[in-house]
Write an enzyme that holds these catalytic residues in place. Structure first.
Site, PDB file in Angstrom:
ATOM      1  N   HIS A 203      10.743 -13.874 -12.965  1.00  0.00           N
ATOM      2  CA  HIS A 203       9.418 -13.318 -12.660  1.00  0.00           C
ATOM      3  C   HIS A 203       9.124 -12.011 -13.388  1.00  0.00           C
ATOM      4  CE1 HIS A 203      11.647 -10.553 -10.042  1.00  0.00           C
ATOM      5  NE2 HIS A 203      10.587  -9.782 -10.107  1.00  0.00           N
TER       6      HIS A 203
HETATM    7  C1  UD1 Z   1       6.188  -6.918  -8.364  1.00  0.00           C
HETATM    8  C2  UD1 Z   1       6.866  -5.631  -8.832  1.00  0.00           C
HETATM    9  C3  UD1 Z   1       8.250  -5.965  -9.393  1.00  0.00           C
HETATM   10  C4  UD1 Z   1       9.063  -6.764  -8.385  1.00  0.00           C
HETATM   11  C5  UD1 Z   1       8.284  -7.978  -7.914  1.00  0.00           C
HETATM   12  C6  UD1 Z   1       9.049  -8.639  -6.801  1.00  0.00           C
HETATM   13  C7  UD1 Z   1       5.347  -3.908  -9.742  1.00  0.00           C
HETATM   14  C8  UD1 Z   1       4.861  -3.258 -10.967  1.00  0.00           C
HETATM   15  N1  UD1 Z   1       6.099  -5.012  -9.918  1.00  0.00           N
HETATM   16  O1  UD1 Z   1       5.992  -7.734  -9.484  1.00  0.00           O
HETATM   17  O2  UD1 Z   1       8.947  -4.759  -9.658  1.00  0.00           O
HETATM   18  O3  UD1 Z   1      10.262  -7.174  -8.991  1.00  0.00           O
HETATM   19  O4  UD1 Z   1       7.003  -7.569  -7.396  1.00  0.00           O
HETATM   20  O5  UD1 Z   1       8.715  -9.972  -6.637  1.00  0.00           O
HETATM   21  O6  UD1 Z   1       5.068  -3.445  -8.663  1.00  0.00           O
HETATM   22  N2  UD1 Z   1       0.814 -13.068  -6.655  1.00  0.00           N
HETATM   23  C9  UD1 Z   1       0.367 -14.100  -5.885  1.00  0.00           C
HETATM   24  N3  UD1 Z   1       0.773 -14.151  -4.589  1.00  0.00           N
HETATM   25  C10 UD1 Z   1       1.588 -13.205  -4.043  1.00  0.00           C
HETATM   26  C11 UD1 Z   1       2.053 -12.174  -4.855  1.00  0.00           C
HETATM   27  C12 UD1 Z   1       1.639 -12.118  -6.177  1.00  0.00           C
HETATM   28  O7  UD1 Z   1      -0.397 -14.970  -6.323  1.00  0.00           O
HETATM   29  O8  UD1 Z   1       1.914 -13.299  -2.849  1.00  0.00           O
HETATM   30  C13 UD1 Z   1       0.336 -12.975  -8.049  1.00  0.00           C
HETATM   31  C14 UD1 Z   1      -0.650 -11.812  -8.191  1.00  0.00           C
HETATM   32  O9  UD1 Z   1      -1.951 -12.232  -7.916  1.00  0.00           O
HETATM   33  C15 UD1 Z   1      -0.457 -11.421  -9.626  1.00  0.00           C
HETATM   34  C16 UD1 Z   1       0.990 -11.799  -9.935  1.00  0.00           C
HETATM   35  O10 UD1 Z   1       1.415 -12.666  -8.901  1.00  0.00           O
HETATM   36  O11 UD1 Z   1      -1.290 -12.180 -10.452  1.00  0.00           O
HETATM   37  C17 UD1 Z   1       1.897 -10.604 -10.040  1.00  0.00           C
HETATM   38  O12 UD1 Z   1       1.913  -9.862  -8.826  1.00  0.00           O
HETATM   39  P1  UD1 Z   1       2.214  -8.273  -8.824  1.00  0.00           P
HETATM   40  O13 UD1 Z   1       2.382  -7.815  -7.442  1.00  0.00           O
HETATM   41  O14 UD1 Z   1       1.229  -7.577  -9.691  1.00  0.00           O
HETATM   42  O15 UD1 Z   1       3.579  -8.128  -9.591  1.00  0.00           O
HETATM   43  P2  UD1 Z   1       4.946  -8.926  -9.473  1.00  0.00           P
HETATM   44  O16 UD1 Z   1       5.173  -9.660 -10.737  1.00  0.00           O
HETATM   45  O17 UD1 Z   1       4.985  -9.684  -8.212  1.00  0.00           O
HETATM   46  N1  UDP Z   2      13.946 -14.111  -2.634  1.00  0.00           N
HETATM   47  C1  UDP Z   2      13.511 -14.916  -1.595  1.00  0.00           C
HETATM   48  N2  UDP Z   2      12.889 -16.101  -1.897  1.00  0.00           N
HETATM   49  C2  UDP Z   2      12.702 -16.510  -3.171  1.00  0.00           C
HETATM   50  C3  UDP Z   2      13.149 -15.696  -4.227  1.00  0.00           C
HETATM   51  C4  UDP Z   2      13.761 -14.478  -3.926  1.00  0.00           C
HETATM   52  O1  UDP Z   2      13.678 -14.569  -0.421  1.00  0.00           O
HETATM   53  O2  UDP Z   2      12.132 -17.591  -3.365  1.00  0.00           O
HETATM   54  C5  UDP Z   2      14.595 -12.830  -2.308  1.00  0.00           C
HETATM   55  C6  UDP Z   2      15.939 -12.617  -2.954  1.00  0.00           C
HETATM   56  O3  UDP Z   2      16.945 -13.264  -2.216  1.00  0.00           O
HETATM   57  C7  UDP Z   2      16.043 -11.112  -2.934  1.00  0.00           C
HETATM   58  C8  UDP Z   2      14.614 -10.665  -3.179  1.00  0.00           C
HETATM   59  O4  UDP Z   2      13.787 -11.789  -2.829  1.00  0.00           O
HETATM   60  O5  UDP Z   2      16.446 -10.656  -1.660  1.00  0.00           O
HETATM   61  C9  UDP Z   2      14.437 -10.317  -4.625  1.00  0.00           C
HETATM   62  O6  UDP Z   2      13.096 -10.137  -4.895  1.00  0.00           O
HETATM   63  P1  UDP Z   2      12.448 -10.324  -6.317  1.00  0.00           P
HETATM   64  O7  UDP Z   2      13.364 -11.077  -7.199  1.00  0.00           O
HETATM   65  O8  UDP Z   2      11.095 -10.849  -6.098  1.00  0.00           O
HETATM   66  O9  UDP Z   2      12.280  -8.809  -6.804  1.00  0.00           O
HETATM   67  P2  UDP Z   2      13.246  -7.768  -7.517  1.00  0.00           P
HETATM   68  O10 UDP Z   2      14.494  -7.673  -6.720  1.00  0.00           O
HETATM   69  O11 UDP Z   2      13.466  -8.250  -8.911  1.00  0.00           O
HETATM   70  O12 UDP Z   2      12.456  -6.509  -7.524  1.00  0.00           O
END
Ligand code: UD1
Ligand code: UDP
Length: 355
Positions: A203
């Site tokens: 991601h």
């Molecule tokens: C964010 C964090 C990243 C973290 C990740 C965990 C920042 C800059 N990035 O990245 O550090 O590792 O979360 O997962 O804060 N979206 C959905 N549904 C949701 C959530 C997101 O559709 O429930 C979509 C949003 O609309 C957007 C994209 O996913 O288009 C990215 O979401 P965003 O929260 O901007 O960043 P992440 O890639 O999730």
């Molecule tokens: N995780 C989860 N369901 C999923 C994928 C990840 O519960 O389908 C959990 C994972 O076990 C870990 C956390 O989400 O505890 C990690 O989050 P993510 O990879 O989104 O973010 P990051 O750690 O890279 O910021």
């Protein structure tokens, strides 16, 4: 003591679950939870509150799906309103997301003390939005709760904690607390599991937003899945990218599923043979559940895992990913080493804040 917790993204719910459980043991702490709304799908947000019994947020700001500036700016504005109303003694922020920097900045401008959980992590890659968020949050926090010695050293090198403006506390990792507490509650996900499989997640923006990297990652996955099935819970960000691309995803051994809850994730971690990921948290969880990890990034903040041979950094180049897989699927490292504490990080955090 009034403590205001700011969370918004999936990994923050998991970290806060551990700390909120500890807070609940203290009658003299009133915790107010603010959910920025950054993650909002049921399987990216609410499921963690239900499964992990995190108290329902007192506020949900519903701010998401925007550019970095717009998201962070709107969060600061709304968090400020809440802070002015609630007047907490401490604001607690986690990790390195836009919700983290928005929370810490809004609080400090109002002279409210900030505690940063998972402070001191560095990738030394300033193109990562997370690196900017964590450097700035660390710079203005009053207490920096570090999970590892490396994190402490990173802060010391930046001169943080040298004067009385901030205090560095090594407390261990709250994700280790969560893994220990919830491990015997693991739940089988609703799918037929192969006898052996790799658990993968992708991601990180540096991968999803670069078609060349995505192409070579998915070409590598296609090839590796001829040997062993790969189960890939798809982050919504990645799902959108894949839907609009011609990546190789048609393969009966490359199994895409929707994001799962934490308890299902623990089950998959317990049963898998190997983890392949660009997640920060999952690299550590692979270690907690004694599984080798191949990291599809150019660097990691969790350097001790690489130094000790639990994790191989392979970047996004196809041959490098395949060699990393071939190497790590065979190794049997000795996991009998304590890198992230003994599950008492949350206890140390709350005890320190009470002092
Ligand atoms: C964010 C964090 C990243 C973290 C990740 C965990 C920042 C800059 N990035 O990245 O550090 O590792 O979360 O997962 O804060 N979206 C959905 N549904 C949701 C959530 C997101 O559709 O429930 C979509 C949003 O609309 C957007 C994209 O996913 O288009 C990215 O979401 P965003 O929260 O901007 O960043 P992440 O890639 O999730
Ligand atoms: N995780 C989860 N369901 C999923 C994928 C990840 O519960 O389908 C959990 C994972 O076990 C870990 C956390 O989400 O505890 C990690 O989050 P993510 O990879 O989104 O973010 P990051 O750690 O890279 O910021």
């Amino acid at each position: 003591m009034k403590l205001l917790t700011i969370i918004g993204a999936r990994p923050q719910f998991i970290k806060a679950a551990a700390v909120s459980r500890e807070i609940a043991k203290h009658e003299d702490i009133n915790e107010i939870i603010v959910h920025t709304g950054q993650h909002f799908d049921d399987n990216m947000s609410d499921i963690f509150f239900r499964q992990m019994h995190i108290p329902k947020p007192d506020y949900n700001l519903d701010i998401n799906s925007l550019t970095h500036g717009a998201m962070t700016g709107r969060m600061i504005e709304k968090i400020e309103e809440v802070l002015l109303k609630e007047k907490p003694d401490w604001v607690l922020v986690y990790g390195d997301t836009n919700s983290t920097i928005a929370g810490s900045l809004a609080a400090k401008k109002l002279h409210i003390k900030v505690a940063h959980v998972e402070a001191g992590l560095r990738s030394f890659n300033r193109r990562m939005p997370e690196e900017i968020n964590r450097i700035l949050t660390d710079k203005i926090s009053d207490i920096l709760f570090c999970p590892t010695d490396t994190a402490v050293q990173n802060l010391q090198k930046e001169g943080i904690g040298k004067n009385s403006l901030a205090q560095i506390v090594k407390c261990g990792d709250v994700m280790q607390d969560a893994a220990i507490f919830y491990s015997n509650m693991a739940q089988k996900p609703d799918l037929e599991l192969p006898a052996k499989f790799i658990l993968a997640t992708i991601h990180r923006a540096e991968n999803t937003d670069d078609p060349e990297r995505m192409n070579s990652i998915f070409n590598a996955f296609a090839e590796i899945s001829n040997d062993i099935p790969i189960i890939l819970p798809l982050h919504p960000r990645t799902k959108k990218i894949i839907a609009n691309s011609k990546l190789i995803t048609q393969n009966s051994q490359l199994i895409f599923i929707n994001p799962v809850g934490y308890l299902e994730m623990i089950y998959l971690l317990q049963k898998c043979s190997l983890v392949m990921t660009d997640s920060g948290g999952l690299q550590k969880e692979a270690f907690f559940f004694k599984k080798p990890c191949v990291t599809l990034r150019d660097e990691t903040e969790w350097v001790e895992l690489v130094e000790k041979g639990f994790n191989e950094i392979v970047g996004a180049e196809k041959n490098s990913i395949i060699s990393g897989y071939e190497k790590m699927i065979q190794i049997k490292p000795d996991y009998n080493i304590n890198l992230y504490g003994n599950g008492e990080a949350s206890k140390k955090i709350i005890s320190k804040l009470k002092k």
